[in-house]
Design a protein around this motif. Structure first.
Motif, short mmCIF file in Angstrom:
data_model
loop_
_atom_site.label_atom_id
_atom_site.label_comp_id
_atom_site.label_asym_id
_atom_site.label_seq_id
_atom_site.Cartn_x
_atom_site.Cartn_y
_atom_site.Cartn_z
N ARG A 45 0.84 -1.22 0.00
CA ARG A 45 0.00 0.00 0.00
C ARG A 45 0.86 1.25 0.00
O ARG A 45 0.48 2.27 -0.57
N GLY A 46 2.02 1.16 0.65
CA GLY A 46 2.92 2.31 0.71
C GLY A 46 3.40 2.76 -0.66
O GLY A 46 3.85 3.89 -0.83
N THR A 47 3.34 1.86 -1.64
CA THR A 47 3.77 2.22 -2.99
C THR A 47 2.61 2.75 -3.82
O THR A 47 2.81 3.15 -4.97
N GLY A 48 1.41 2.71 -3.28
CA GLY A 48 0.24 3.17 -4.03
C GLY A 48 -0.50 2.05 -4.74
O GLY A 48 -1.54 2.28 -5.34
N LEU A 49 0.04 0.82 -4.69
CA LEU A 49 -0.64 -0.32 -5.30
C LEU A 49 -1.71 -0.85 -4.33
O LEU A 49 -1.58 -0.69 -3.12
N ARG A 50 -2.71 -1.52 -4.87
CA ARG A 50 -3.67 -2.21 -4.01
C ARG A 50 -3.05 -3.51 -3.52
O ARG A 50 -2.38 -4.21 -4.27
N ALA A 51 -3.26 -3.80 -2.23
CA ALA A 51 -2.67 -5.01 -1.65
C ALA A 51 -3.62 -6.18 -1.86
O ALA A 51 -4.33 -6.62 -0.96
N THR A 52 -3.63 -6.70 -3.09
CA THR A 52 -4.49 -7.84 -3.40
C THR A 52 -3.88 -9.10 -2.81
O THR A 52 -2.66 -9.16 -2.59
N PRO A 53 -4.71 -10.14 -2.55
CA PRO A 53 -4.17 -11.38 -1.97
C PRO A 53 -3.03 -11.98 -2.81
O PRO A 53 -2.05 -12.48 -2.27
N SER A 54 -3.15 -11.90 -4.15
CA SER A 54 -2.10 -12.50 -4.97
C SER A 54 -0.80 -11.68 -4.89
O SER A 54 0.29 -12.25 -4.84
N ARG A 55 -0.91 -10.35 -4.83
CA ARG A 55 0.32 -9.53 -4.69
C ARG A 55 1.00 -9.83 -3.36
O ARG A 55 2.22 -9.92 -3.29
N ILE A 56 0.19 -9.97 -2.29
CA ILE A 56 0.76 -10.26 -0.98
C ILE A 56 1.49 -11.61 -1.01
O ILE A 56 2.61 -11.74 -0.54
N ALA A 57 0.85 -12.61 -1.63
CA ALA A 57 1.45 -13.94 -1.69
C ALA A 57 2.74 -13.94 -2.51
O ALA A 57 3.73 -14.57 -2.14
N VAL A 58 2.72 -13.21 -3.63
CA VAL A 58 3.91 -13.15 -4.49
C VAL A 58 5.06 -12.45 -3.75
O VAL A 58 6.20 -12.94 -3.74
N LEU A 59 4.77 -11.34 -3.10
CA LEU A 59 5.82 -10.62 -2.38
C LEU A 59 6.37 -11.46 -1.23
O LEU A 59 7.58 -11.52 -1.01
N GLU A 60 5.47 -12.14 -0.52
CA GLU A 60 5.91 -12.99 0.59
C GLU A 60 6.85 -14.10 0.10
O GLU A 60 7.89 -14.36 0.69
N LEU A 61 6.47 -14.71 -1.04
CA LEU A 61 7.26 -15.81 -1.57
C LEU A 61 8.66 -15.33 -2.00
O LEU A 61 9.67 -15.97 -1.69
N VAL A 62 8.71 -14.19 -2.69
CA VAL A 62 10.01 -13.71 -3.16
C VAL A 62 10.87 -13.28 -1.96
O VAL A 62 12.06 -13.57 -1.92
N ARG A 63 10.25 -12.64 -0.97
CA ARG A 63 11.03 -12.22 0.21
C ARG A 63 11.56 -13.42 0.98
O ARG A 63 12.63 -13.34 1.59
N ALA A 64 10.83 -14.52 0.98
CA ALA A 64 11.23 -15.70 1.75
C ALA A 64 12.33 -16.49 1.03
O ALA A 64 12.98 -17.33 1.63
N SER A 65 12.54 -16.19 -0.25
CA SER A 65 13.50 -16.95 -1.03
C SER A 65 14.91 -16.37 -0.85
O SER A 65 15.07 -15.16 -0.81
N ASP A 66 15.92 -17.26 -0.74
CA ASP A 66 17.29 -16.73 -0.57
C ASP A 66 18.05 -16.69 -1.89
O ASP A 66 19.25 -16.43 -1.91
#
Ligand SMILES: [Zn+2]
Ligand SMILES: [Zn+2]
Length: 144
Positions: A15-36
């Protein structure tokens, strides 16, 4: 999905970037952040295959998140876009780390940050501005 707190944090970051925090965006961001290591669209789509979103939606989410700089896009030379999380403090303190690419199996790994010395050599402006990517090629542990 992670804990409630993690999801709140991901939602706030999007939301801080101005995008809507849709469930799929949240899941995609979580997955990429969790990856090393950097992940491709195919990796992300495969890992979210049990969810209702189609591959095109996941691809759009990745490119949207890269556009607002929550993710960083890297091409390690095989013409596949890979995505990794950016640090929260943004471009200014962006860590510049090289990527190792296995020439046999194509696995990609993040290497520790390096400093490119430009004191003595003539160097393109892009290096001084840290707008370059360093890729190291060789055989991974499994292929050597
Ligand atoms: Zn390998
Ligand atoms: Zn990396």
């Amino acid at each position: 999905m992670g804990t409630r707190h993690d999801v709140d944090e991901l939602r706030a970051a999007i939301r801080g970037t101005g995008l809507r925090a849709t469930p799929s965006r949240i899941a995609v961001l979580e997955l990429v952040r969790a990856s090393d290591a950097p992940v491709s669209h195919g990796d992300v789509a495969d890992q979210l295959a049990s969810q209702a979103w189609d591959r095109a939606t996941i691809y759009r989410n990745l490119t949207d998140l890269a556009e607002v700089k929550l993710l960083k896009r890297t091409d390690v030379g095989d013409h596949v876009w890979r995505f990794e999380a950016r640090s929260a403090d943004g471009d200014h303190h962006e860590s510049q780390h090289p990527h190792f690419v296995c020439t046999e199996c194509g696995v990609v790994e993040c290497l520790p940050e390096i400093e490119l010395s430009t004191r003595r050599a003539r160097a393109p402006r892009a290096i001084k501005q840290r707008q370059v990517e360093v890729h190291v090629r060789g055989l991974c542990d499994a292929c050597i």
